[in-house]
Design an enzyme around this catalytic site. Structure first.
Site, PDB file in Angstrom:
ATOM      1  N   CYS A   2       0.871  -1.168   0.000  1.00 43.90           N
ATOM      2  CA  CYS A   2       0.000   0.000   0.000  1.00 43.90           C
ATOM      3  C   CYS A   2       0.909   1.218   0.000  1.00 43.90           C
ATOM      4  O   CYS A   2       1.524   1.555   1.020  1.00 43.90           O
ATOM      5  CB  CYS A   2      -0.902   0.007   1.228  1.00 43.90           C
ATOM      6  SG  CYS A   2      -1.915   1.505   1.358  1.00 43.90           S
ATOM      7  N   GLU A 118      -3.778   1.014  -6.366  1.00 48.69           N
ATOM      8  CA  GLU A 118      -2.802  -0.007  -6.744  1.00 48.69           C
ATOM      9  C   GLU A 118      -2.686   0.004  -8.259  1.00 48.69           C
ATOM     10  O   GLU A 118      -3.615   0.408  -8.964  1.00 48.69           O
ATOM     11  CB  GLU A 118      -3.223  -1.380  -6.232  1.00 48.69           C
ATOM     12  CG  GLU A 118      -2.092  -2.398  -6.225  1.00 48.69           C
ATOM     13  CD  GLU A 118      -0.840  -1.868  -5.553  1.00 48.69           C
ATOM     14  OE1 GLU A 118       0.072  -1.396  -6.291  1.00 48.69           O
ATOM     15  OE2 GLU A 118      -0.762  -1.891  -4.327  1.00 48.69           O
TER      16      GLU A 118
END
Length: 254
Positions: A2, A118
């Protein structure tokens, strides 16, 4: 992993959502649609408050919204620059890594997020996606934190930093990337934040499929690649056909 997320709610709204008190004072960051490492971020912590004499009140705890810097700096570090490399901690190894093992036992937090970004490699380009809750509720990313004091400046205020735990991606998320933040449902917040509970091994496993399958995976503009871009348009769904054929990520952030 992340490495970028969105956090747009003010501390008052987060306090209501997480049943906490707003303890951000004048340090609260504004709405951020492109949160990057080393920025100040909102966290949720639960600690024993101190009385007027400075002693901890062990018979009660207090949950608060606080501000920390993203990128954990271990208390033994000689330089805070190490934090930029410690934005994530793998849930599989967090209890054994020297940089994280004290924090996972004693200093756990949640990082509220609208969702996280992402990138999926498709041919010669990387397409960004935004993972979020369809109903607009915050995602609670499991985190740990540490307090660092500069050994070269004893009078400087302590620096409180944090890291997001990650785990193997499940279901539809695995089609985008093989890692994801460790998301905790509301039913697990109390145990995770409990300052008197050193062992949270049962919460370090993968999130439930129900939680993961309920997320929306939204293709978004490649403008998010540049950390200098920061606006609500970054969260908007885009047509994949309309995206550039070659995408380079900003080297400062990804």
């Amino acid at each position: 992993m992340c490495g970028r997320y969105a956090s747009t709610k003010d501390p008052g709204k987060l306090a209501a959502e997480f049943a906490a008190l707003d303890a951000t004072g004048g340090a609260a960051p504004g709405a951020d649609f492109n949160v990057a490492p080393t920025k100040n971020v909102f966290t949720v912590v639960q600690r024993h408050p101190r009385d007027d004499a400075g002693e901890r009140e062990l018979d009660r705890t207090e949950r608060t919204i606080r501000v920390m810097r993203w990128g954990l700096v271990p208390m033994w570090a000689k330089d805070k620059a190490i934090g930029s490399r410690m934005i994530n901690a793998k849930s599989e190894t967090v209890t054994s890594k020297p940089a994280f093992r004290t924090s996972i036992k004693r200093y756990r937090c949640l990082l509220p997020a609208d969702g996280w970004y992402e990138w999926k490699r498709e041919g010669g380009r990387k397409q960004p996606f935004f993972m979020t809750s369809p109903d607009g509720s915050s995602l609670a990313m499991a985190g740990i934190y540490a307090t660092w004091r500069d050994p070269q400046a004893e009078d400087a205020p302590p620096l409180v930093t944090c890291s997001v735990l990650t785990t193997s991606a499940l279901g539809q998320l695995a089609e985008v990337h093989d890692r994801m933040p460790l998301l905790l449902p509301a039913t697990a917040w109390g145990e995770w934040l409990d300052p008197d509970q050193p062992d949270v091994a049962d919460l370090l496993g993968a999130p439930s499929r129900e939680l993961v399958d309920g997320l929306e995976i939204r293709p978004v503009s490649t403008a998010v690649n540049n950390v200098r871009n920061n606006g609500a348009e970054l969260l908007e769904r885009v047509s994949l056909d309309a995206q550039p054929q070659a995408v380079g990520l900003d080297p400062e952030a990804k």
